[in-house]
Motif scaffolding. Structure first.
Motif: not given
Length: 268
Positions: A23-27, A37-40, A43-51
């Protein structure tokens, strides 16, 4: 299993990765990251959400398989991340992007991703397409060329959708146009050849269109639901499994929204 406890307003999933907007516009992103493609920035897989964006994001496109995603920010700017071996990022380069890159500066209202191409729609009705031309998905007159381009379809588009290797849009009069892969004659032009330019695939008064790999559905202004194209798995919902090269009515009235997958369809 609960991933996030609150605040999520939109989600988009690819084959192996997921994006969501709060809701705050964060992705936020998580999952497979072999193409960045996660944009962080990795090229490391992420097992939990990253902003990856702190705010300003207003809409997400489909995640485009494992390749990446695109999204809109306030003011109508278009952003993309991930693989670009066929210029599917849309910045005119063939460079993999590990962090978000702006591909259009303002006034976009919709954005979508196909398998190796993308599109976005401006407020003035112009539709922009970019990436690989295979099967004529860009609608620029080249039905089978396996090379990249960025093209503009003139104003007058009110809604559109993309599948794996096809595209459809509705013009201001309610007619539906299509281009791309056509083995099951989703275009309704009674030909199974790949299309390299836009052709009318339904004489309609449509308000919304949904396109998948091989079939398309649309909502008419009176709330009825129609479809055409591949039907081998009953994805047109007409009680049989015969393909249709002309529009067939599925529901008489009351339909508010529609979405299609590879071999299935859902509506509200």
């Amino acid at each position: 299993v609960m991933v996030v406890s609150s605040g999520v307003v939109e989600v988009s999933t690819g084959v192996y990765h997921t994006y969501f907007r709060k809701t705050d516009g964060s992705l936020w992103t998580f999952g497979y990251n072999g193409y960045g493609q996660l944009g962080d920035g990795t090229i490391e897989n992420r097992w939990s959400p990253v902003q990856i964006e702190t705010g300003g994001v207003v809409a997400l496109a489909d995640c485009s398989y494992e390749h990446g995603t695109k999204y809109l920010k306030e003011g109508g700017s278009v952003w993309a991340i991930g693989r670009s071996n066929e210029a599917q990022i849309g910045d005119g380069e063939f460079t993999q992007r590990l962090e978000p890159v702006e591909i259009h500066s303002s006034n976009a209202k919709l954005v979508s991703s196909g398998y190796r191409f993308g599109q976005f729609l401006l407020n003035n009705g112009e539709l922009w397409a970019f990436g690989n031309r295979a099967f004529g998905v860009l609608g620029d007159g080249f039905p089978m060329m396996d090379e990249w381009s960025r093209v503009k379809i003139p104003g007058g588009v009110v809604d559109y959708d993309v599948g794996d290797s096809l595209s459809s849009f509705i013009d201001v009069s309610g007619k539906i146009w299509g281009t791309g892969f056509n083995e099951h004659d989703y275009s309704g032009n009674k030909s199974r050849d790949a299309l390299g330019k836009w052709v009318i695939n339904a004489e309609a008064n449509a308000t919304k269109v949904a396109s998948s790999h091989y079939h398309s559905l649309y909502i008419d202004r009176n709330g009825s639901l129609w479809g055409l194209g591949k039907n081998t798995q009953g994805q047109l919902g007409v009680g049989d499994n015969e393909d249709r090269n002309q529009s067939v009515r599925i529901v008489e009235s009351g339909v508010a929204d529609v979405s299609v997958g590879r071999d299935f369809s859902i509506f509200l």
